[in-house]
Design a protein around this motif. Sequence first.
Motif, short mmCIF file in Angstrom:
data_model
loop_
_atom_site.label_atom_id
_atom_site.label_comp_id
_atom_site.label_asym_id
_atom_site.label_seq_id
_atom_site.Cartn_x
_atom_site.Cartn_y
_atom_site.Cartn_z
N SER A 189 -11.68 46.99 -31.41
CA SER A 189 -12.54 47.68 -32.09
C SER A 189 -12.58 47.57 -33.69
O SER A 189 -13.37 47.64 -34.40
CB SER A 189 -13.29 48.87 -31.28
OG SER A 189 -12.02 49.61 -31.43
N GLY A 190 -11.32 48.03 -34.16
CA GLY A 190 -10.59 48.60 -35.25
C GLY A 190 -10.90 47.39 -36.52
O GLY A 190 -11.32 47.30 -37.38
N ALA A 191 -10.45 46.20 -35.87
CA ALA A 191 -10.29 44.99 -36.54
C ALA A 191 -11.16 44.55 -36.57
O ALA A 191 -12.18 43.73 -38.40
CB ALA A 191 -9.59 43.95 -35.82
N SER A 192 -12.58 44.33 -35.57
CA SER A 192 -14.05 43.79 -35.96
C SER A 192 -15.08 44.85 -37.13
O SER A 192 -15.51 44.27 -37.53
CB SER A 192 -14.85 44.02 -34.53
OG SER A 192 -14.71 44.88 -33.62
N TYR A 193 -14.99 46.33 -36.43
CA TYR A 193 -15.18 47.05 -37.99
C TYR A 193 -14.90 46.54 -39.70
O TYR A 193 -16.01 45.93 -40.28
CB TYR A 193 -14.58 48.18 -37.61
CG TYR A 193 -15.43 49.28 -38.79
CD1 TYR A 193 -16.78 49.91 -38.74
CD2 TYR A 193 -14.48 49.82 -39.95
CE1 TYR A 193 -17.42 50.51 -39.93
CE2 TYR A 193 -14.91 50.34 -41.20
CZ TYR A 193 -15.39 50.54 -41.00
OH TYR A 193 -17.27 51.46 -42.26
N TYR A 201 -24.98 36.67 -39.01
CA TYR A 201 -25.20 35.47 -38.24
C TYR A 201 -23.79 34.94 -37.20
O TYR A 201 -23.95 34.60 -36.49
CB TYR A 201 -25.72 34.82 -38.39
CG TYR A 201 -25.54 33.48 -39.62
CD1 TYR A 201 -26.34 33.77 -40.46
CD2 TYR A 201 -24.32 32.69 -39.51
CE1 TYR A 201 -26.05 33.28 -41.68
CE2 TYR A 201 -24.40 31.64 -40.83
CZ TYR A 201 -24.89 32.68 -41.78
OH TYR A 201 -24.14 31.71 -42.60
N LEU A 202 -22.72 35.33 -38.16
CA LEU A 202 -21.61 35.06 -38.15
C LEU A 202 -20.50 36.16 -36.43
O LEU A 202 -19.25 35.94 -35.98
CB LEU A 202 -20.07 34.70 -38.75
CG LEU A 202 -21.01 33.38 -40.01
CD1 LEU A 202 -20.56 33.21 -40.58
CD2 LEU A 202 -20.48 32.44 -38.59
N ARG A 203 -21.42 37.30 -36.66
CA ARG A 203 -20.98 38.50 -36.54
C ARG A 203 -19.68 38.05 -34.75
O ARG A 203 -18.98 38.01 -34.89
CB ARG A 203 -21.85 39.98 -36.07
CG ARG A 203 -21.35 41.22 -35.89
CD ARG A 203 -22.43 41.80 -35.73
NE ARG A 203 -22.77 42.77 -36.76
CZ ARG A 203 -23.88 42.79 -37.41
NH1 ARG A 203 -24.48 43.52 -35.83
NH2 ARG A 203 -24.28 43.14 -38.18
N THR A 204 -21.14 37.91 -33.64
CA THR A 204 -20.38 37.49 -32.82
C THR A 204 -18.98 36.53 -32.35
O THR A 204 -18.02 36.88 -31.63
CB THR A 204 -21.05 37.03 -31.75
OG1 THR A 204 -22.51 37.49 -31.72
CG2 THR A 204 -20.61 36.80 -30.29
N LEU A 205 -19.50 35.21 -33.45
CA LEU A 205 -18.52 34.24 -33.59
C LEU A 205 -17.41 35.19 -33.95
O LEU A 205 -15.98 34.82 -33.10
CB LEU A 205 -18.46 33.32 -33.94
CG LEU A 205 -17.78 31.76 -34.12
CD1 LEU A 205 -17.90 31.32 -33.07
CD2 LEU A 205 -18.26 30.86 -35.40
N SER A 206 -16.49 35.96 -34.83
CA SER A 206 -15.61 36.35 -35.73
C SER A 206 -15.16 37.30 -34.58
O SER A 206 -14.04 37.31 -34.40
CB SER A 206 -15.63 36.70 -36.98
OG SER A 206 -17.32 37.29 -37.05
N PHE A 207 -16.09 37.42 -34.51
CA PHE A 207 -15.46 39.29 -33.04
C PHE A 207 -14.99 38.32 -32.13
O PHE A 207 -13.72 38.45 -31.60
CB PHE A 207 -16.61 39.86 -32.35
CG PHE A 207 -16.90 41.14 -33.99
CD1 PHE A 207 -16.81 40.91 -34.52
CD2 PHE A 207 -17.67 41.61 -32.98
CE1 PHE A 207 -17.31 42.10 -35.37
CE2 PHE A 207 -18.54 43.05 -33.89
CZ PHE A 207 -17.79 42.64 -35.30
N ILE A 208 -15.26 37.38 -31.38
CA ILE A 208 -14.41 36.64 -30.27
C ILE A 208 -13.17 36.10 -31.17
O ILE A 208 -12.54 36.52 -30.43
CB ILE A 208 -15.09 35.26 -30.39
CG1 ILE A 208 -16.29 35.92 -29.08
CG2 ILE A 208 -14.12 34.38 -28.71
CD1 ILE A 208 -16.13 36.50 -27.23
N ILE A 209 -13.80 35.59 -32.36
CA ILE A 209 -11.78 35.02 -32.86
C ILE A 209 -10.95 36.08 -32.76
O ILE A 209 -9.88 35.92 -32.26
CB ILE A 209 -12.52 33.91 -34.34
CG1 ILE A 209 -13.04 32.87 -34.02
CG2 ILE A 209 -11.22 34.22 -34.49
CD1 ILE A 209 -13.49 32.50 -35.14
#
Lengths: 191, 190
Positions: free
Chosen positions: A53-57, A70-78
């Motif tokens: 949660s920290g990194a994705s913020y 539009y890249l949000r979900t993709l980058s979070f998953i990575i």
Amino acid sequence: MENYFLILIGTVFVNNIVLAKVLGLCPFMGVSKKLEAAIGMGMATAFVLTLASGASYLINQYLLGPDLIYLRTLSFIIVIASIVQFTEMFIHKTSPVLYQVLGIYLPLITTNCAVLGIPLLNVQENHNFIESLFFGFGGAIGFALVLITFSAMRERLEGADVPLPFKGSAIAMVTAGLMSIASMGFSGLVK
Amino acid sequence: MLNALLVMIGLAVVLGAVLGFASLKFRVEGNPLVEKVDAILPQIQCGQCGYPGCKPYAEAISAGNSAINLCAPGGEAVMLRLADLLGVDPQPLAADAALPKPKQVALIDEQTCIGCTLCLQACPVDAIAGAAKQMHTIIASECTGCELCLPPCPVDCITMETVDEGLGGWKWKYPVYPISEEEKDTEVTS
């Protein structure tokens, strides 16, 4: 300060990620047969969830910005997948028995929808960095708490005289439902 | 478009570098679980589990290919400790391993023995004396009764003799202690 405390209480009890939001049911059912495994899984998930949660913020705020939503979900998953990989290596090195016990559920933290759900909820509710960390940590504590209490109950259920059609997973599902209903008693405690 | 590509490539490179570093830092030599399982097994290399010795059985258990209830000499105590270590449910000892065999020693029929030394090589405790083309014999006090010398003998001259508890061989039974949590790591003699 009061705000952070409310977030913590809110995610642990009121909006519990398993019981109220019904996320992350795969490890909740899969790893709750043994108490030790449940404790290990709870800690691993707590570590992954807080870090994720920290990194994705940071990624959402500084790397993506408003024009790359539009890249949000993709980058979070990575990010989540790499943190899980890191955790897996760490556990393999430090506790081979726990590694064996968690087995396939350890890499499956990647696909635990709670771990993706929390960062997405963070974005939705416009949390700042510290709030995001607390939200992730609280969610993880809530997850671990429910997982551990549930596994303790399941260990008791092993010895209980359950009618034959309800044996095994069926009675576990019923128990989970009852826990969920019981946790509704917390609703309204924190808005 | 270019921005999006750069962001994803950047993320991939940074995270890949972190993971690569971590895999070097947390490299695991061999399988530490095998060592732990091996330490619980009794190390008499009797082969009654169907594996050539304790180490191969430990490897099979760690890989999940084998049940934990095959160790006859270890009995229930070893099975319970394995169940505890691996976090699996205790299983009753396997049917053929469940009955502890009466104490027995191998006996070579010296008329039939052709001196092939095959049983010498199979014996895990060096309890067979002999040389090539010479008659072999069992050193009864060393023999553990593991039966590993039976299969290799080409002329089937080895038989297992039960050792009766006579006046000469009688001794006090080993004391049997209930195994509690604290005493798990002490030697189990029963």
